[in-house]
Design a protein around this motif. Sequence first.
Motif, short mmCIF file in Angstrom:
data_model
loop_
_atom_site.label_atom_id
_atom_site.label_comp_id
_atom_site.label_asym_id
_atom_site.label_seq_id
_atom_site.Cartn_x
_atom_site.Cartn_y
_atom_site.Cartn_z
N GLN A 45 85.96 -21.40 -39.43
CA GLN A 45 86.98 -20.62 -40.27
C GLN A 45 86.47 -20.11 -41.50
O GLN A 45 86.63 -19.27 -42.15
CB GLN A 45 88.28 -21.41 -40.24
CG GLN A 45 89.32 -21.01 -39.22
CD GLN A 45 90.51 -21.62 -39.63
OE1 GLN A 45 90.80 -22.52 -40.55
NE2 GLN A 45 91.62 -21.15 -38.91
N ASN B 58 91.54 -14.05 -37.05
CA ASN B 58 90.85 -14.80 -36.17
C ASN B 58 91.49 -15.78 -35.50
O ASN B 58 92.51 -16.39 -35.95
CB ASN B 58 89.60 -15.51 -36.91
CG ASN B 58 88.46 -14.62 -37.87
OD1 ASN B 58 88.12 -13.70 -37.28
ND2 ASN B 58 88.25 -14.97 -38.95
N ALA C 36 92.50 -22.69 -33.46
CA ALA C 36 92.41 -22.26 -34.96
C ALA C 36 92.79 -20.85 -35.04
O ALA C 36 92.69 -19.85 -34.18
CB ALA C 36 91.13 -22.25 -35.38
N ASN C 37 93.65 -20.48 -36.09
CA ASN C 37 94.10 -19.23 -36.60
C ASN C 37 94.17 -18.89 -37.98
O ASN C 37 94.58 -19.66 -38.84
CB ASN C 37 95.36 -19.05 -35.75
CG ASN C 37 96.09 -17.56 -35.89
OD1 ASN C 37 97.50 -17.46 -35.99
ND2 ASN C 37 95.29 -16.74 -35.94
N ASP C 38 93.70 -17.66 -38.15
CA ASP C 38 94.02 -17.22 -39.50
C ASP C 38 94.01 -15.66 -39.70
O ASP C 38 93.22 -14.88 -39.61
CB ASP C 38 92.59 -17.85 -40.48
CG ASP C 38 91.16 -17.13 -40.08
OD1 ASP C 38 90.39 -16.52 -40.52
OD2 ASP C 38 90.99 -17.81 -38.91
N GLN D 188 85.03 -16.11 -42.56
CA GLN D 188 85.75 -16.17 -43.75
C GLN D 188 85.94 -14.80 -44.52
O GLN D 188 85.16 -14.62 -45.27
CB GLN D 188 85.42 -17.34 -44.75
CG GLN D 188 86.26 -17.58 -46.01
CD GLN D 188 85.76 -18.57 -46.98
OE1 GLN D 188 85.30 -19.40 -46.66
NE2 GLN D 188 86.07 -18.24 -48.35
N ALA E 286 92.47 -13.81 -45.20
CA ALA E 286 93.50 -15.05 -44.45
C ALA E 286 94.45 -15.56 -45.57
O ALA E 286 94.02 -16.75 -46.17
CB ALA E 286 92.59 -16.07 -43.95
N VAL F 160 94.59 -25.19 -38.03
CA VAL F 160 93.88 -25.56 -37.12
C VAL F 160 94.58 -26.75 -36.50
O VAL F 160 94.87 -27.78 -37.28
CB VAL F 160 92.46 -26.27 -37.68
CG1 VAL F 160 91.66 -26.58 -36.76
CG2 VAL F 160 91.67 -25.13 -38.25
N TRP G 207 80.57 -15.56 -34.57
CA TRP G 207 81.52 -16.50 -33.96
C TRP G 207 80.91 -17.12 -32.64
O TRP G 207 80.97 -18.12 -32.35
CB TRP G 207 83.02 -15.86 -33.49
CG TRP G 207 83.64 -16.62 -32.68
CD1 TRP G 207 84.60 -17.70 -33.35
CD2 TRP G 207 83.87 -16.73 -31.55
NE1 TRP G 207 85.20 -18.32 -32.27
CE2 TRP G 207 85.04 -17.63 -30.97
CE3 TRP G 207 83.79 -16.00 -30.49
CZ2 TRP G 207 85.54 -17.98 -29.53
CZ3 TRP G 207 84.08 -15.98 -29.14
CH2 TRP G 207 84.92 -17.08 -28.81
N ARG H 93 95.79 -20.11 -42.90
CA ARG H 93 94.73 -20.94 -42.05
C ARG H 93 95.46 -22.10 -41.55
O ARG H 93 95.99 -22.71 -42.02
CB ARG H 93 93.62 -21.16 -42.85
CG ARG H 93 92.72 -20.16 -43.51
CD ARG H 93 91.37 -20.75 -44.12
NE ARG H 93 90.72 -19.76 -44.89
CZ ARG H 93 90.54 -19.71 -46.01
NH1 ARG H 93 90.62 -20.83 -46.57
NH2 ARG H 93 89.92 -18.85 -46.65
N THR I 127 88.23 -11.90 -32.75
CA THR I 127 88.03 -11.54 -34.09
C THR I 127 88.42 -10.11 -34.29
O THR I 127 87.80 -9.42 -35.33
CB THR I 127 86.53 -11.96 -34.70
OG1 THR I 127 85.80 -10.77 -33.90
CG2 THR I 127 86.33 -13.29 -34.33
#
Length: 825
Positions: free
Chosen positions: A560, A267, A284-286, A740, A758, A763, A541, A761, A515
């Motif tokens: 997230q 994501n 944000a990234n996971d 999640q 993930a 942010v 999302w 994570r 996503t």
Amino acid sequence: MQLLFRWLLRFAAGLILLSVLGLSLIYFLAAQSLPDYDKEIALPGLLAPVEIVRDNANVPHIFGSYGASDEDVYFGLGYAHAQDRLWQMTVLRRTAKGRLSEIFGSRTVPVDTLVRRLDIYRLAQQSVSAQTPEAMTALQAYSAGVNARLQEINDDALGRGAPEMFLFNVPMAPWQPADSIALMKLMALKLSGHMQEEILRARVSLALPDPERLRDILPDAPGKGIAALPEYAALFPSLNRHAAATAPFPDLPLMPIAPRGQAGASNAWAAAPNRSAAGGTLLANDPHLELTAPGIWYLARLELGTGGIIGATIPGIPAVLTGRSDLMGWGVTSSYMDDQDLFIEQLNPENPEEYLTPDGYKRFETRPSIINIKGETPVTLTLRWTDNGPVMPRSLFNLGSITPPGHVISLGWTGLSPQDTSVSAALALMRANSVEEAIEIGEGFIAPSQNITLADRNSIALKTVGAIPARDARHQSQGRLPSQGWRAENRWLGRAPYAANPEFVEPVGGILGNTNNKLLDRPFPNHVSFEWGDTQRINRWQRLMQDRQVHTRDSFIEAQLDTVSYTARTLLPLIGADLWFTGEAAAEGTRERQRQIALSLLSEWNGEMNEHLPEPLIYAAWVRALQKRLITDDLGPLEAEFKHVDPLFLERVYRNVQGAAEWCDVRQSAPRETCTDIARLALDDALIWIEETYGTALESLRWGDAHQATQNHEVLGEVPFLRVFLNITQSTSGGDNTLQRGRTSGEAPTPFHNVHAAGYRGVYDFADPDSSVFILSTGQSGHFLSRHYDDMSQLWRRGEYIPMSLDEDLARAAAVGITRLLPVN
């Protein structure tokens, strides 16, 4: 009798004493390789002193002294990686070289065979000359840092560098720039899944009695589809339809190709200043990968000449692959670009060393390769390449079942480039100061293909990077099925222009994200992909992003960690349409009563896949049993290839899209079953399984008992006793289709274990960059005796983060150790 008792007592005491001594010796030997983070050491290869400041989460902050260069900082990163993850780096490099069997024996021969045929390491060696001068400087300095740690281990007898080294005889050759390039190619292989999709599509095409049903079980992502494909059997009439319905390809230890559905996911989303409460951009990234202990990611901060960089690295690669500087952040998600094609190559009946091309028969390029096997006779392979790519082993993913007699299958893949500049691009990206500069740098990425979400202080963007194969519009299968390699229209035409890669800059709505969903709808051959990693999470999302006029760091964290399943909310009303609140009152303990209790619980559930609730387990078991009942009679043994529920398939069936309700009838039975019948039977199947596994009290079930994150040691995770210390297991929320995301294994006896999630994570808030946060699913260390082996795991499970700050004073104030690296002279 008294004498016997006395001797037995002495014997027992002796055994206990020997056990204690043995365990003490094991602990002593293992502890020798625990790194000392608070020391000063002179090392060859440094030009100026470097400090590695370890904050209280063991994140190394690497600073060069006055007069130091970026070269020295990369040296420090190599040293830190080798301190904490030497065993992991060793296994990754041996995987990329196809040399696992030298230490693990015959069980890894199939993996070595595959990697040798792909020739990953030789291609990496050839790609060294394609790197930029700046990248070569970084690669060489990083290698010197790794090698300095190796020399220190040998000189000071530091327990061979890792506890695993005592169990396996692993000679450690010096690290080289080609090793880091090979690891990037290995990651590209892990993240590419189109080969598996082509194989499965061909096998299902052969096995299904009604080819029209192919679009149900392997549906396209919503949006405009494509024209009808040829039936695979029509392309190759000599194939045996029944041969395709063979048992699934077995899971192999350390296999670098991920199982279907686990090639990669992630994501990432960003907000422009006008959608941010604090007036700065947000990101944000996971990234989602297979869960292991230690995890694939390693947090680090580098203080380069252009400023500080902090984020997630992969041990063995000297680049922050997702992270931020003071001016810009970047996050990665799998693009699902179709970067692989399978080609059926026709052999010359008169000479099997030749294959058919558009210009007639041509000899394979061949080269011998010897696999040394621990304790056994070496195996000699003959590597064969065609114009389209390397010839693949027939055993891989049951390729033999779709290979016509007198043919072989080769693989076309962008990762097989001998001029792969992806590492150079990753290193350059860390120095970018703006979205525009980062997009320009992205042209250097070859493989893996990723969507890079970008945010500088003023703007946001998303760009797909990686080489897109240029295909002919006349391609027989449009890259969705193995195609005839001797036809010119099926062959690749080089690389598509980088400008053709999807790009979204400063969207009007001020929000963008991915996503793994379908990004755009373009006709073939400009389509990017027909296979996408998500059709579900994107809906949740969109709702969360549009529910707020402006966003904050905390609202991005909330997204997230969101565990509401859009999929459950969609499917339950469909599959239970004729079951809710129906039937007469049933006696306690009867099947009808259990069904009523289950339906009552689900009818009041909001779709939240919370670890403490019973409803997620009932729902997950029901839809799993439902899909199994729907497809087993049509696909036979091929049903085992569909380990995860496909929501689009179930929705097509229960909405009867283009006659898909046909799947509900069991062909082998005389009565004609309805979809309601199958839903009821599947619910009973699920309840029986739940009762046998967790008991009959449905209200007391916990989703987290089934959905345990299993972060296992890749080599020793199944060894009794050792696994207690090496594996990290914990109850988790989420599921296959929640933001999640906790992708389930799909395999008995633990089909709902969380195995792909993930592992990182982050942010990033550019209104106040030092308020940014990140976290790992395990810890920084790969040493099981270190407190940093799993010290982040509970934080990760609870949805907590640690500071992602470039403040040097903060790092030093909470330091658990400072390592000072000095030049030898």
